[in-house]
Design a protein around this motif. Sequence first.
Motif, PDB file in Angstrom:
ATOM      1  N   PRO A  25       0.829  -1.214   0.000  1.00 32.36           N
ATOM      2  CA  PRO A  25       0.000   0.000   0.000  1.00 32.36           C
ATOM      3  C   PRO A  25       0.859   1.258   0.000  1.00 32.36           C
ATOM      4  O   PRO A  25       1.929   1.306   0.620  1.00 32.36           O
ATOM      5  N   GLU A  27       0.785   5.752   0.138  1.00 27.31           N
ATOM      6  CA  GLU A  27       0.085   7.009   0.386  1.00 27.31           C
ATOM      7  C   GLU A  27       0.368   7.939  -0.777  1.00 27.31           C
ATOM      8  O   GLU A  27       1.515   8.068  -1.216  1.00 27.31           O
ATOM      9  N   LEU A  41      -3.373   7.137   7.728  1.00 31.22           N
ATOM     10  CA  LEU A  41      -2.930   5.961   6.980  1.00 31.22           C
ATOM     11  C   LEU A  41      -1.781   5.277   7.704  1.00 31.22           C
ATOM     12  O   LEU A  41      -1.004   5.924   8.422  1.00 31.22           O
ATOM     13  N   THR A  43       0.802   3.319   6.055  1.00 25.80           N
ATOM     14  CA  THR A  43       1.512   2.798   4.889  1.00 25.80           C
ATOM     15  C   THR A  43       2.994   3.129   5.007  1.00 25.80           C
ATOM     16  O   THR A  43       3.362   4.195   5.487  1.00 25.80           O
ATOM     17  N   GLU A  44       3.822   2.207   4.561  1.00 24.97           N
ATOM     18  CA  GLU A  44       5.264   2.431   4.628  1.00 24.97           C
ATOM     19  C   GLU A  44       5.793   3.163   3.410  1.00 24.97           C
ATOM     20  O   GLU A  44       6.895   3.713   3.456  1.00 24.97           O
ATOM     21  N   ILE A 393      -4.288  -0.763  -2.805  1.00 26.95           N
ATOM     22  CA  ILE A 393      -2.970  -0.185  -2.509  1.00 26.95           C
ATOM     23  C   ILE A 393      -2.981   1.342  -2.412  1.00 26.95           C
ATOM     24  O   ILE A 393      -2.022   1.932  -1.902  1.00 26.95           O
TER      25      ILE A 393
END
Length: 403
Positions: A25, A27, A41, A43-44, A393
């Motif tokens: 996923p 951003e 969020l 997300t990495e 994603i």
Amino acid sequence: MTTFNPHAEGEIVEAVQWAVAEQAPVEIVGQGSKRDLGRPLQTEHTIMLSGYSGVTLYEPDELVLGARAGTPIAELEALLAANGQAFQFEPMDYGPLLGKLAGQGSLGGLLATNLCGPRSLKSGSARDHVLGVRVVSGRGELFKSGGRVVKNVTGYDLSKGMANSWGTLGIATEITFKVLPAPETETTLVIRGLADDEAGRAMAIAMGSSGEVASAAHLPINVAGRVLDGALNGEASTVLRLEGFAPSVADRVAMLKGLLASAGTIDTISGERSRKLWQEIRDVVPFADGTERPVWRVSMVPMEAYKLVASLRMGAAVDAYYDWQGGLVWLRMEGEPEAEAVRALVRKYGGGHATLVRAPTSIRAALPVFEPQPASLAALSKRLKQQFDPSGILNPGRMVAGV
């Protein structure tokens, strides 16, 4: 952790295709001015679009402007102003309300959050002015929707579908908007001292008249002192904006003063001061206080709005003012967000939508930030997400947990 900084459309496609292949996923970020809107969020990975910027099309005579997603709105507004034109829907700037600098929003974020301002009563929002868009879907596929002309009869317009999607369906890479001439003259009538219910009636009379009022708002006494550097002297102020050619504006001002003479003292503000007033109303400057105190954006039946505020004040400390003739209420809570109370009262007084636009991260993670959808609409939204972003994603959970 991977951060993509694309400078070409093909690089955006490649970044999304990588995310799909890795089931990672991401951003989606433009200039970052609205990053704290919506659910937080986890997300990495990030796709930063600030480097994908620049005007791709501007034909003043055709009233058409196109630019890449990362282009700052302030840059585009300066270009339009130099040519006597503007985005008629006057997109608001969330930056100051969220503790960021003004003028940092991007064109992609403008469409994704469907921005608008006080003139929305007459001119609508971003989705009503978008002509075409190029989008990279969550499948890593590039497609184009719409065109560069005002009349488009190609069927369902996916360019409008991207509005208010908050980056969860696709990444708009290039967007074309209809623009219009900026008003020649602007004057604001200021009616002093009205209570919220009286202001609602006065605004309804004005909007129903032949005065062609472009915007109508009411600033209660505890809000009026926070605009125009205190020039309204802290008096409750009901404000009506008139725009157009100078002789027409002057005639309509005189007509409305006569029509509303019994409402109380009426002053006028013109030119740059009027524009500043409406910009501060638009950007929620009265509540841009550098805190994280919860702020709600409530869209509802105009003549019922004051009842909602009065009812809330019976159980909570709340500050409020009214835009869109009362159809848009900005609420600042002094303590907890009171989400259940706010939404129950919206339902009680005619229905509408309540969005929590500012709150600490922990609160935004725990509460439904956006108005919960009815089951049938929620199912449709989930199917749409599945069509555009089957791997989930793009900005997962930004609007609804798990979607």
